[in-house]
Design a protein around this motif. Structure first.
Motif, short mmCIF file in Angstrom:
data_model
loop_
_atom_site.label_atom_id
_atom_site.label_comp_id
_atom_site.label_asym_id
_atom_site.label_seq_id
_atom_site.Cartn_x
_atom_site.Cartn_y
_atom_site.Cartn_z
N MET B 1 0.84 -1.21 0.00
CA MET B 1 0.00 0.00 0.00
C MET B 1 0.87 1.26 0.00
SD MET B 1 -3.05 0.76 2.68
CE MET B 1 -4.12 2.15 2.47
N LEU B 2 0.59 2.17 -0.93
CA LEU B 2 1.42 3.38 -1.05
C LEU B 2 1.17 4.37 0.09
CD1 LEU B 2 1.35 4.39 -4.83
CD2 LEU B 2 3.03 3.03 -3.61
N TRP B 3 -0.08 4.43 0.53
CA TRP B 3 -0.45 5.43 1.54
C TRP B 3 0.20 5.13 2.90
CZ3 TRP B 3 -2.46 10.09 2.07
CH2 TRP B 3 -2.88 10.50 3.33
N LYS B 4 0.66 6.18 3.57
CA LYS B 4 1.23 6.02 4.92
C LYS B 4 0.56 7.01 5.86
CE LYS B 4 5.75 4.59 3.29
NZ LYS B 4 7.08 5.04 2.97
N GLY B 5 0.41 6.60 7.11
CA GLY B 5 -0.24 7.45 8.10
C GLY B 5 0.45 8.81 8.24
N LYS B 6 1.75 8.86 8.00
CA LYS B 6 2.47 10.14 8.19
C LYS B 6 2.07 11.20 7.16
CE LYS B 6 6.72 9.41 5.50
NZ LYS B 6 8.17 9.51 5.49
N TYR B 7 1.35 10.79 6.10
CA TYR B 7 0.92 11.75 5.08
C TYR B 7 -0.33 12.52 5.50
CZ TYR B 7 3.89 8.88 1.99
OH TYR B 7 4.93 8.18 1.43
N GLU B 8 -0.99 12.08 6.58
CA GLU B 8 -2.23 12.73 6.98
C GLU B 8 -2.01 14.18 7.40
OE1 GLU B 8 -4.65 10.73 9.80
OE2 GLU B 8 -5.12 9.10 8.41
N GLN B 12 -10.11 16.25 7.19
CA GLN B 12 -10.79 15.03 6.76
C GLN B 12 -10.98 14.93 5.24
OE1 GLN B 12 -14.54 14.30 8.69
NE2 GLN B 12 -14.75 12.28 7.76
N LEU B 13 -11.53 15.99 4.64
CA LEU B 13 -11.81 15.95 3.21
C LEU B 13 -10.52 15.74 2.41
CD1 LEU B 13 -13.72 16.39 0.75
CD2 LEU B 13 -13.14 18.82 0.89
N VAL B 14 -9.49 16.53 2.73
CA VAL B 14 -8.23 16.45 1.99
C VAL B 14 -7.57 15.09 2.20
CG1 VAL B 14 -5.92 17.46 1.74
CG2 VAL B 14 -7.89 18.94 2.06
N ASP B 15 -7.60 14.59 3.45
CA ASP B 15 -6.99 13.28 3.72
C ASP B 15 -7.70 12.16 2.95
OD1 ASP B 15 -4.96 14.18 5.35
OD2 ASP B 15 -6.11 13.98 7.20
N GLU B 16 -9.03 12.23 2.89
CA GLU B 16 -9.77 11.20 2.15
C GLU B 16 -9.43 11.26 0.67
OE1 GLU B 16 -13.88 11.77 3.17
OE2 GLU B 16 -13.59 10.92 5.18
N GLN B 17 -9.32 12.47 0.14
CA GLN B 17 -8.98 12.63 -1.28
C GLN B 17 -7.56 12.12 -1.55
OE1 GLN B 17 -9.69 16.78 -2.04
NE2 GLN B 17 -11.83 16.42 -2.61
N HIS B 18 -6.64 12.42 -0.62
CA HIS B 18 -5.26 11.93 -0.79
C HIS B 18 -5.23 10.40 -0.80
CE1 HIS B 18 -3.13 15.86 0.63
NE2 HIS B 18 -3.37 15.85 -0.66
N LYS B 19 -5.98 9.78 0.13
CA LYS B 19 -6.01 8.32 0.18
C LYS B 19 -6.55 7.74 -1.12
CE LYS B 19 -6.51 7.95 5.17
NZ LYS B 19 -7.43 7.80 6.30
#
Lengths: 151, 142
Positions: B1-8, B12-19
């Motif tokens: 999985m490319l996504w990492k918790g440190k990118y949060e 909420q909206l931006v984090d969901e879009q990033h994921k």
């Protein structure tokens, strides 16, 4: 002109490797014994108060390990995908160096990455090599810049 | 999985879009890098590329709106980085169609996109979160 280019490039490379690849074990190493065999050379042209190029030398093993860290995929050859990802990393490091230099009132810009080795027949006033050892492999930066007339 | 918790970022909206972006880029790269023939991959690659072209623009607009809302001082600079990326995606897409869905061009695009996205979210976007925390406006989405 006393321009320290070694430190900004070292700092920017360390920072990008840590941020993008979670590599926190980046250590300086001597350029001795760093051969150009099986190495991808990415040149980033520099224009502005300094002019020339910085050539990033990535051994194949280093490139494959770095892209594996980013993509989570096993890779067995340095193809267009790997070359493009590593070129972008070189671009990002160079961009960060420009920001550091701008804080010291040196205004420069960079050109898109090109795959080519340094022109050994040309000499530069500011010429230095910066080599690093990491758990993903070694990497060497060949910095070749001249102050321009504006200085 | 490319996504990492440190990118949060903690938005909420931006984090969901990033994921979602990371998931789409991951699926795009997995399709591109699979051992199937290009003829068998090209339809899925084209679908993902079309989705991403629209989603990237939508996400950038939402993220820029959040920056304006919290008075982020790096807004103009960040907006230019977004605009440059959109121009690059448009240019590559046009070239891809002109060349008749060329695989090598897509491999190059995927490599740059992977590195660009990781750096942008892990570095540039984190500055927005740091500013929001410093000014006490973190999580001020509405």
């Amino acid at each position: 002109m006393n321009t320290d280019l070694y430190t900004p490039f070292l700092e920017a490379t360390r920072s990008v490797f840590e941020l993008m690849l979670d590599l926190s074990d980046v250590e300086e190493r001597s350029s001795e014994g760093f051969t150009g065999d099986n190495t991808m050379n990415i040149s980033i042209g520099v224009i502005g108060d300094l002019a020339g190029e910085v050539v990033y030398c990535f051994p194949a093993e280093t490139s494959l390990n770095m892209v594996k860290i980013m993509s989570g995929m096993e890779l067995d050859s340095v193809d267009e995908f790997v070359t493009s990802a590593i070129s972008e990393i070189s671009n990002i490091i160079s961009g960060n160096v420009l920001t550091i230099l701008a804080d010291g009132d040196l205004k420069c810009d960079i050109l898109p990455p090109v795959i080519r080795t340094a022109d050994e027949n040309k000499t530069y006033a500011l010429q230095t090599a910066c080599c690093l050892a990491t758990s993903a492999g070694d990497v060497c930066l060949d910095i070749r810049l001249d102050p321009t007339a504006q200085q | 999985m490319l996504w990492k918790g440190k990118y949060e970022l903690g938005v909420q909206l931006v984090d969901e879009q990033h994921k979602e972006l990371f998931a789409r880029v991951e699926a795009f790269i997995q399709t591109l890098r699979s051992s199937a023939s290009w003829e068998n991959k090209v339809t899925k690659v084209n679908e993902t590329l079309d989705f991403m072209k629209n989603y990237v623009v939508e996400h950038f607009q939402d993220e820029e709106e959040y920056q304006r809302k919290i008075g982020y001082p790096g807004y103009e600079e960040h907006r230019k980085i977004h605009a440059d990326m959109v121009s690059y995606v448009v240019k590559i897409s046009e070239e891809y169609e002109r060349l008749g869905f060329d695989e090598q061009l897509m491999q190059q695009f995927a490599g740059k996109l992977l590195a660009w996205l990781i750096n942008h979210v892990a570095s540039e976007d984190q500055r927005i979160a740091a500013y929001a925390i410093e000014k006490g406006v973190a999580g001020n989405e509405h």
